[in-house]
Motif scaffolding. Structure first.
Motif: not given
Ligand SMILES: NC(=O)c1ccc[n+]([C@@H]2O[C@H](COP(=O)([O-])OP(=O)(O)OC[C@H]3O[C@@H](n4cnc5c(N)ncnc54)[C@H](O)[C@@H]3O)[C@@H](O)[C@H]2O)c1
Ligand SMILES: O=c1ccn([C@@H]2O[C@H](COP(=O)(O)OP(=O)(O)O[C@H]3O[C@H](CO)[C@H](O)[C@H](O)[C@H]3O)[C@@H](O)[C@H]2O)c(=O)[nH]1
Length: 312
Positions: A114-115, A135-137, A160-163
């Motif tokens: 997302v970033y 995908y991120g969008a 939860l934003r997984y790395f």
């Protein structure tokens, strides 16, 4: 609690479903098996084969843990419609069904994607979301929808934003077809399924010229979901990054995989892969502070050793 786990036949969802069963919850997995495996659903969980686009009546569930998604960056650039339809459209159908059935709690799998290109490292939750692929969008769009549903309908939501998720939990391991992730592809070489690995880019502005990623052990990641479930607050959408806070370069990952597998793993240097960011490292301070989460498997060696043990 009676819990619905969408995507619970996939890599991460099956590990979380396992931990939820172990914690004494009644778990139902909803999965269309598009990328998952029926045998990954843990013993002790019920399995419904179906899509989040048509979730049916969800009356009686206390919460949803929502993993079901398409998650290949490259595919999302080639076929963006699939990502909008499945990740956003599917999630909106799921949210409508939850609302109609009086289910007020959701924990959602968001992503570092997302970033986009980060302004600084480590990345914090307050940093701008500027995804550079569909995908991120699609994940940003779901995060936005969750905020709206929390505000308007009192939904209790946690994203939860997984790395980079890696490792295994017992026999529960990563099995993607096709496999795009670095560590499982290195194992394919060690197991004789491939002759070599392509290393995408050695000219990045990093200490050894290869990309740097933040690897979080799937067992630690899964534990955060149990904490998030308890932290849900009606009317609020909470967002947390999930990573180790330490970056490891692709070259370091290759070196540790060679040590752990005892195989020389030949490397072929290849051009940069489209859409790759040089360095992605999370600040997980917020979830450590608010929910008391702390990763236990912080070394690359322990993460890779667990993953290797599960595939052999
Ligand atoms: N693996 C990572 O490093 C990573 C990083 C960041 C975010 N994520 C997110 O975590 C989640 C799980 O990822 P994973 O690596 O376990 O992927 P996975 O492909 O192994 O699991 C996804 C599961 O969802 C199912 N699914 C897909 N669309 C569905 C639908 N419409 N209805 C029902 N089931 C459906 C698939 O069959 C699969 O079992 C995804 O939302 C992904 O975007 C993963
Ligand atoms: O065969 C390979 C596979 C990967 N890599 C490199 O290894 C690094 C890690 O790549 P992965 O595909 O393993 O993981 P990503 O960092 O691309 O992907 C992760 O981060 C993304 C956000 O950018 C999404 O969240 C995605 O779901 C998540 O797995 C990248 O530099 C990639 O170019 C190689 O050199 N060779």
């Amino acid at each position: 609690m009676k819990l619905l786990v969408t995507g619970g036949a996939g890599y991460i969802g099956s590990v979380v479903a396992t931990q939820l069963v172990e914690a004494g919850h009644a778990v139902t997995v909803l999965d269309d098996l598009s990328t998952g495996h029926a045998d990954a659903v843990p013993a002790g969980a019920s399995f419904v084969e179906g899509s989040i686009a048509e979730p049916g009546d969800l009356t009686g569930f206390h919460a949803v843990l929502h993993f079901a998604a398409r998650s290949l960056v490259g595919e999302s650039v080639a076929h963006p419609g699939r990502y909008w339809a499945n990740n956003l459209g599917g999630t909106l159908a799921l949210l409508d069904a939850m609302r109609g059935s009086g289910v007020g709690r959701i924990v959602f799998s968001s992503t570092a994607a997302v970033y986009g290109e980060p302004e600084h490292i480590p990345i914090r939750e307050t940093d701008p979301t500027r995804p550079d692929n569909p995908y991120g969008a699609s994940k940003v769009a779901v995060d936005t929808a969750l905020s709206t549903f929390a505000e308007l309908y009192g939904l209790a939501a946690v994203s939860l934003r997984y790395f980079n998720v890696a490792g295994a939990y017992g026999a529960a391991r990563e099995r993607h077809h096709p496999e795009t992730h670095l560590i499982p592809n290195l194992f394919k070489v060690a197991q004789g399924e491939r002759d070599s690995i392509s290393l995408f880019g050695t000219d990045y502005p990093t200490p050894d010229g290869t990309c740097v990623r933040d690897y979080v052990h799937v067992a630690d990641l899964a534990r955060a979901h149990l904490l998030a479930l308890d932290a849900c607050i009606p009317g609020r959408h909470l967002i947390y990054n999930l990573g180790n806070g330490t970056g490891f370069s692709n070259q370091e990952v290759i070196d540790v995989c060679r040590e752990v597998t005892g195989h020389p793993i030949p490397v072929v240097t290849a051009p940069r892969r489209d859409g790759d960011t040089a360095v992605l490292v999370a600040s997980s301070e917020k979830i450590q502070r608010d929910l008391g989460w702390k990763p236990e498997h912080t070394t690359l060696r322990s993460i890779i050793t667990d993953a290797w043990t599960a595939v052999r």
